[in-house]
Design an enzyme around this catalytic site. Structure first.
Site, PDB file in Angstrom:
ATOM      1  N   HIS A 147      11.236  53.361  18.940  1.00  0.00           N
ATOM      2  CA  HIS A 147      10.118  52.225  18.041  1.00  0.00           C
ATOM      3  C   HIS A 147       8.975  52.086  19.058  1.00  0.00           C
ATOM      4  CE1 HIS A 147      11.792  48.877  20.053  1.00  0.00           C
ATOM      5  NE2 HIS A 147      12.908  49.605  20.003  1.00  0.00           N
TER       6      HIS A 147
ATOM      7  N   GLU B 212      20.067  50.288  16.747  1.00  0.00           N
ATOM      8  CA  GLU B 212      20.112  49.996  18.008  1.00  0.00           C
ATOM      9  C   GLU B 212      21.632  49.389  18.251  1.00  0.00           C
ATOM     10  OE1 GLU B 212      19.743  50.902  20.937  1.00  0.00           O
ATOM     11  OE2 GLU B 212      18.416  49.940  21.618  1.00  0.00           O
TER      12      GLU B 212
END
Length: 246
Positions: free
Chosen positions: A27, A100
């Protein structure tokens, strides 16, 4: 510096009838990244710079004509994926298994905070893929939940790596920790060697190629680590210069 893979290299050429290209995109920048604060699974937003990074990556990766875009359901990854979707016309599906690494008690704290509370712990976490921060996950845990995403896509996508556009990649948009764990898991590296991968910059990506025969599980090879839109543009410029084309 990393560039796009050289398709004449034996690591990326089509050595088997089916070669599945897989791109793992990190990202764009967040305020937590900017301030060296640990996000883990906290749901944070892209900065203005992060949005621009995502747009640049989208323009670069769209030239590869992706087959599918799937993202972590955390906003920073999903919003990055949506930039690629806007250019390609594809939809984005999300999967929480691409989140994550859960950093447990460290989430929301700066690196300096963690180092003051647990001196040396971040180094141990970096060097030992089985070590878990208090209340969090190890890299082995992360690989165990995320690698099946790829395994399921291999089974579900009959045209991945073959058909009209066999070079079309699947793009998974995720986070630095999960991308490193997935890469190590897909390559089948010994767990002791997982820390060999360095960090990924925001909106940099990894490419792996899964080589195999129809109906068989692929053997994954690493083509590119930490590539970026800037690298791809530089590689194209160099290629044009080499051929006399401007």
């Amino acid at each position: 510096m990393s560039y796009e893979p050289d398709l004449g290299d034996t690591s990326v050429e089509r050595l088997t009838p089916v070669v599945r290209r897989l791109i793992l995109l990190r990202h764009g920048q967040t305020e937590y990244n900017k301030n060296r604060r640990m996000q883990g699974q906290l749901d944070t937003d892209l900065t203005a710079e992060g949005v621009e990074q995502a747009k640049a990556a989208a323009q670069s990766l769209a030239t590869r004509s992706p087959l599918l875009i799937r993202s972590s359901d955390l906003r920073r990854a999903r919003d990055t994926a949506e930039e690629l979707a806007a250019v390609t016309g594809l939809d984005v599906s999300t999967d929480p298994r691409l989140r994550e690494t859960h950093s447990g008690d460290w989430q929301g704290k700066t690196h300096l905070d963690v180092d003051a509370e647990m001196p040396g712990a971040r180094r141990i976490w970096r060097d030992d893929a089985t070590w878990t921060p208090p209340g969090g996950e190890s890299r082995v845990d992360v690989a165990n939940r995320s690698v099946p995403v790829v395994t399921e896509l291999v089974a579900a996508l009959n045209d991945w790596g073959q058909g009209e556009n066999p070079e079309a990649p699947v793009v998974l948009v995720a986070h630095g920790g999960v991308i490193a764990a997935m890469t190590a898991g897909l390559l089948g590296l010994p767990v002791a060697n997982w820390p060999v991968f360095g960090g990924l910059a925001n909106t940099s990506w990894v490419q792996l190629s899964g080589h195999g025969l129809p109906g068989e599980e692929p053997t994954w090879r690493l083509d590119v680590w930490n590539a970026s839109a800037q690298d791809a543009a530089a590689s194209g410029t160099l290629a044009a210069a080499d051929t006399g084309v401007q």
